[in-house]
Scaffold this active site. Structure first.
Site, PDB file in Angstrom:
ATOM      1  N   LEU A 232      -4.057  -3.400  14.212  1.00 11.11           N
ATOM      2  CA  LEU A 232      -5.738  -2.569  14.521  1.00 11.11           C
ATOM      3  C   LEU A 232      -6.171  -3.038  15.149  1.00 11.11           C
ATOM      4  CD1 LEU A 232      -7.094  -2.617  10.835  1.00 11.11           C
ATOM      5  CD2 LEU A 232      -5.521  -1.025  11.928  1.00 11.11           C
ATOM      6  N   ASP A 299      -1.468  18.215  17.472  1.00  8.46           N
ATOM      7  CA  ASP A 299      -2.853  17.564  16.177  1.00  8.46           C
ATOM      8  C   ASP A 299      -3.607  16.172  17.063  1.00  8.46           C
ATOM      9  OD1 ASP A 299      -4.696  17.843  14.326  1.00  8.46           O
ATOM     10  OD2 ASP A 299      -3.954  15.564  13.825  1.00  8.46           O
TER      11      ASP A 299
END
Length: 404
Positions: A232, A299
């Protein structure tokens, strides 16, 4: 090792500008230590609670867990250095650190989990939804495609081979659904979705807008499940990020087309619109376009930057799970920014030419990089061969631009 030879090539040793204090994401107090509690737990605590002194010759930085060293190293020019000694250790941590918490990540269309380690590090877990050789059905819209765990792993290594280094490190991992998710989750909504399948496998489906139902449950064998573990980025309260809508975003409608699909001169307008009217932003976006074309990702509706660095910084290439869905066809419309703007960084173009030569063939490099992942083989051979074919098509497009 072809990979080692690649990273020693002069094109992969172009120096970045000098990094000043204002170019760092965090300015760290060099005296702030992290120490393991002497109670036997694995938790890291800051120096205010530290019970042990530093060993002779050690700096405070040496006491930091690997994920924190990664965060501290982020600067205006790169997410991590080319020859980063931390990378192997960070990937190993993602693959092996004990998981002490698993909760569902809010937002997004498909199921993702946030997993926490004893040293306060966290990772984004995307579970395996389909086998490696399953191609996206030809009648699927890009916005209803599965997100693939192996695409996240492969995208990180491809991004590094292209020398963009804008995707946070990702490792594959085999997770025990019972011990590492069900038994330790504090997420009540997630906990309600666990069940045992007729075949005796442990399954769950979570809550989300796509594929979160009994019919699309994620099942272990009997409770082992593959997934990708992505490091993260720093919490947004510590390092604000800005989300930007891509000018070449698709319509996300079953019948409407986006303006860029109808107007061949669309780029002229983008060039006049901030932040694309100055600096490196448009060229960075074209870099991202090339990455997406190579892995077949349609995408890319948004991208992010670190707010601290304003317009003069790299783009974060996040959320790559819809890459590597097809190997038998190439989606040339992904290259629209390159085709319409006829612009590319010289350094990117030279590296692409290098990756099309036999000693540094792109498919060989990615195969070697992925061989070290715990879930190897990450991609089937047909996806690796498609990379070489698509790289050739990118170079053809640049050739058309040069001819014009």
């Amino acid at each position: 090792s072809k990979l080692a030879a690649l990273f020693e090539h002069p094109l992969y040793n172009i120096p970045i500008p000098e990094v000043t204090e204002k170019d760092k994401l965090f300015v760290v107090n060099p005296m702030e230590k992290f120490s393991l509690r002497s109670t036997g737990s694995d938790e890291w605590v800051s120096s205010s609670k530290a019970e042990t002194l530093l060993l002779t010759g050690k700096t405070a930085y040496d006491t930091y867990p690997t994920w924190l060293k990664f965060h501290v190293g982020i600067n205006r020019y790169e997410l991590y250095p080319r020859q980063d000694p931390l990378l192997p250790k960070l990937l190993q941590d993602l693959a092996t650190q004990r998981i002490i918490s698993s909760v569902q990540k809010s937002g997004g269309t498909q199921l993702k989990l946030i997993m926490t380690f004893p040293n306060y590090g966290q990772a984004l877990f995307k579970p395996m939804k389909q086998t490696r050789d399953q191609e996206t059905p030809i009648d699927f819209f890009y916005f209803s495609d599965f997100e693939r765990h192996n695409a996240e792993i492969a995208a990180f290594h491809l991004d590094r081979i292209l020398d963009f280094r804008r995707i946070p490190p990702v490792s594959g991992r085999l997770v025990n659904i019972t011990k590492e998710i069900r038994d330790i989750t504090t997420d009540k909504k997630l906990a309600k979705t666990f069940f045992i399948s007729p075949a005796g496998n442990v399954c769950f489906y979570g809550e989300c807008s796509y594929y979160c139902s009994t019919e699309h449950a994620l099942c272990g064998k009997p409770d082992r499940l593959e997934g990708s573990m992505a490091a993260l980025l720093p919490d947004k309260t510590l390092a604000k990020r800005r989300s930007w809508r891509s000018p070449w975003r698709r319509s996300y409608h079953k019948s409407k087309k986006a303006e860029w699909e109808l107007n061949p001169n669309y780029c002229a307008r983008v060039r006049e619109t901030p932040p694309y009217d100055r600096g490196r932003r448009l060229l960075d976006l074209i870099d991202m376009t090339i990455l997406d074309f190579l892995m077949g990702n349609m995408d890319r509706h948004h991208y992010e930057t670190f707010e601290k660095f304003g317009n003069d910084t790299f783009l974060l290439h996040l959320d790559n799970g819809r890459g590597f869905g097809t190997h038998s066809r190439d989606e040339l419309s992904i290259l629209a920014p390159l085709q319409q703007c006829c612009s590319i960084k010289k350094s990117t173009y030279l590296r692409l030419q290098l990756l099309a030569t036999q000693p540094y063939r792109l498919s060989d490099l990615l195969r070697e990089a992925l061989a070290a992942d715990p879930l190897s083989p990450v991609l089937v051979e047909s996806h690796l061969r498609a990379l070489d074919r698509r790289l050739g098509k990118v170079l053809v497009e640049v050739g058309h631009c040069l001819a014009r």
